[in-house]
Design a protein around this motif. Sequence first.
Motif, PDB file in Angstrom:
ATOM      1  N   VAL A   1      40.981  38.871 101.715  1.00  0.00           N
ATOM      2  CA  VAL A   1      41.562  38.853 103.063  1.00  0.00           C
ATOM      3  C   VAL A   1      42.213  37.502 103.343  1.00  0.00           C
ATOM      4  O   VAL A   1      43.303  37.429 103.926  1.00  0.00           O
ATOM      5  CB  VAL A   1      40.479  39.169 104.112  1.00  0.00           C
ATOM      6  CG1 VAL A   1      41.023  38.976 105.517  1.00  0.00           C
ATOM      7  CG2 VAL A   1      39.971  40.596 103.941  1.00  0.00           C
ATOM      8  N   THR A   2      41.568  36.418 102.919  1.00  0.00           N
ATOM      9  CA  THR A   2      42.122  35.082 103.150  1.00  0.00           C
ATOM     10  C   THR A   2      43.457  34.910 102.439  1.00  0.00           C
ATOM     11  O   THR A   2      44.423  34.386 103.015  1.00  0.00           O
ATOM     12  CB  THR A   2      41.133  34.009 102.666  1.00  0.00           C
ATOM     13  OG1 THR A   2      39.917  34.112 103.413  1.00  0.00           O
ATOM     14  CG2 THR A   2      41.714  32.618 102.849  1.00  0.00           C
ATOM     15  N   VAL A   3      43.535  35.340 101.178  1.00  0.00           N
ATOM     16  CA  VAL A   3      44.786  35.207 100.424  1.00  0.00           C
ATOM     17  C   VAL A   3      45.890  36.033 101.071  1.00  0.00           C
ATOM     18  O   VAL A   3      47.023  35.556 101.249  1.00  0.00           O
ATOM     19  CB  VAL A   3      44.576  35.628  98.958  1.00  0.00           C
ATOM     20  CG1 VAL A   3      45.909  35.655  98.216  1.00  0.00           C
ATOM     21  CG2 VAL A   3      43.613  34.677  98.258  1.00  0.00           C
ATOM     22  N   LEU A   4      45.586  37.267 101.446  1.00  0.00           N
ATOM     23  CA  LEU A   4      46.599  38.124 102.058  1.00  0.00           C
ATOM     24  C   LEU A   4      47.013  37.594 103.426  1.00  0.00           C
ATOM     25  O   LEU A   4      48.198  37.620 103.786  1.00  0.00           O
ATOM     26  CB  LEU A   4      46.067  39.551 102.182  1.00  0.00           C
ATOM     27  CG  LEU A   4      45.828  40.284 100.856  1.00  0.00           C
ATOM     28  CD1 LEU A   4      45.156  41.624 101.104  1.00  0.00           C
ATOM     29  CD2 LEU A   4      47.140  40.487 100.106  1.00  0.00           C
ATOM     30  N   ASP A   5      46.043  37.122 104.195  1.00  0.00           N
ATOM     31  CA  ASP A   5      46.363  36.542 105.503  1.00  0.00           C
ATOM     32  C   ASP A   5      47.232  35.300 105.350  1.00  0.00           C
ATOM     33  O   ASP A   5      48.235  35.132 106.053  1.00  0.00           O
ATOM     34  CB  ASP A   5      45.072  36.174 106.242  1.00  0.00           C
ATOM     35  CG  ASP A   5      44.703  37.215 107.279  1.00  0.00           C
ATOM     36  OD1 ASP A   5      45.563  38.054 107.605  1.00  0.00           O
ATOM     37  OD2 ASP A   5      43.559  37.201 107.759  1.00  0.00           O
ATOM     38  N   GLY A   6      46.827  34.422 104.437  1.00  0.00           N
ATOM     39  CA  GLY A   6      47.599  33.201 104.222  1.00  0.00           C
ATOM     40  C   GLY A   6      49.004  33.491 103.738  1.00  0.00           C
ATOM     41  O   GLY A   6      49.971  32.839 104.162  1.00  0.00           O
ATOM     42  N   GLU A   7      49.131  34.465 102.859  1.00  0.00           N
ATOM     43  CA  GLU A   7      50.460  34.858 102.384  1.00  0.00           C
ATOM     44  C   GLU A   7      51.322  35.348 103.540  1.00  0.00           C
ATOM     45  O   GLU A   7      52.489  34.957 103.676  1.00  0.00           O
ATOM     46  CB  GLU A   7      50.323  35.957 101.335  1.00  0.00           C
ATOM     47  CG  GLU A   7      51.659  36.479 100.819  1.00  0.00           C
ATOM     48  CD  GLU A   7      51.516  37.743  99.996  1.00  0.00           C
ATOM     49  OE1 GLU A   7      52.538  38.219  99.460  1.00  0.00           O
ATOM     50  OE2 GLU A   7      50.384  38.269  99.896  1.00  0.00           O
TER      51      GLU A   7
END
Length: 627
Positions: free
Chosen positions: A143-149
């Motif tokens: 979730v963090t990677v997708l949110d940050g992206e």
Amino acid sequence: MTVVLIIVIAALVVVAAAELLADRTGTAAPILLLLLGAGVALVPGMPEVEVEPELVLMIILPPLLYSSAVNMPVSDFRRNLAPISVLAVALVAVSAAAIGFIVNQMVPGIGIAACVALGAIVSPTDAVATSIVKKAGVSRRVVTVLDGEGLINDASALVILSSAVGAMASQISAGEVILDFVLAVVVAVVVGWLVGRAMIWIRSRIHETTPDTVLSLATPFLAFLPAEHLHGSGLVAAVAAGLVASHQGPRALTPTQRMSSRTTWNSLMLVLESAVFLLMGLELTAIVEDMEADSFGWKLAVGVAAIALVMTMALRTAVVTPLLLWVSRRSKRRSKHRSYLEKASQKVTDALESDDEITIRGTTIDPDHAMRFRHRITRAISDLDYYIEHPLGPREGTVMIWAGMRGAITLAAAQTLPLDTPHRSFLVFVAFLVASASLLIQGSTLGLVVRLAKPATSEGVDPDEQAEIRKLMHHAARTVPVPPAMRKMLSRTGHQEGEDAEENRAQAAAVALAWRQFAALRDRSVESGAPAQEGPEHLGETAPIPRIVGRQLPGEEARAKVLASPEHRRRAAEISRQYALKLIVAQRKVLLDANDAGRFSPEAVSSALETLDADQLSLEARGASLD
């Protein structure tokens, strides 16, 4: 005006109904709203709805991205900065170029610059669309990677789009595009950081919730506007301001401010997110009308959209697969240094406790530098634990690939194309098809993909981690000295330890006494001479203050001495309240320090902070009753 009011009320009712229906049907609310909007747009006699792109880019997206950044743990964002950067910058650039080349081969009459512009439009994933991912129960690292992206790739896509539009009129080199992107991001980060720091400083000096919440709502726009004026990315500036608020807010703002702001933002997020997808569906009629005037046919538009969507998934797979292999190998290499880091940390700790000179690589450092050095080591060890406990393997990669949905930013960016762009209506229609198909196909099947791939899931707060946090907070409470007035009051309750008492026993008795005072003050029967209301036998069962330490209460005989007169009880209650507040402040500080070092998961820290906030609010409310 009456018609507008009716439309707004109807939209709010639809948003609430979609949320309720989504919970019952298992279908994501954004998909329901998109379908509903498209259905309403196709009703005969329904007027066309044309949304100005500035409404999405300047009014809706800045607060949405800001709120997402505020809710994102800064430590997790830092740990995943490398994969986020690759997906948000490199993947967008590669996708824009590759899709532009293929579309130019399919539709040569548009021109390579316009085709690259289309590639930039359909390349970024949407931060709002990733709200669907959060409900799928995947691990917080995914979730963090997708949110940050989703937070960052808007800037890279809009810079490439702007450069492609400029190339339609004049020649622009790749170096100029890269320079524009770097300047846009640097300016945005600086402006966002300054605005975020300034707003937190101002809000920390305001103790009323209403003006504080208003300033919180104004922050993303205060970051967006100057960044855009300085040719930076206003959206990245809003994200930077949100990350600053996420990191500094718990230290600088009161629990009342943070809880009020959180409640307001949650409601606003629901309305804005829902409005984005509802407006996308409502625009269908206007986009179709424009498309009918274009010389290209429907079949070509659908074919181009299908190829573009397939290419976005193929390119995403081609980038994510080696990226995760690199991340995994890097984590394994770094894990070999764990024993060395632990020895270094222990060496520094022993030297600090023994007051010996601390030498690092032949250089003697003072205790302050040693403390900061140990903090960096602790953070590095915590990062290694995070990478081991939350790996990004093939299963997680499958979810990351399929979860890369397009959304409102794609349609809004398409509508920023100049009116004289060749076949503009065709390009906008293709962008609408890509965004809609991505949401409908990927969004509706994401749950199935998660079940088939079986990635690591979010398991909530670990009980062992909670126990470690309680131990840390108990140790922090023991560092707060019992004030002389409190010791004197304890001696009157039968605790005869006096100044030489063991500190933790005195603190336990002090907190217990604090609870007793407020329990007695709440019971009016005490004022009339009736027996006082019974409290829990052990701190922590029902009262908020007892969760701080957790020791037994003084005896009934001792309590009777303290409750000798109303004035004495009021004085004792105020002393107890002030001491309990100091304990909470100390515990919050040590908890936030541990969070900065990455020792605990964001969920565990958030749960502990919410408990401390509830304790403090309860104490403050009871203190107001003393006035």
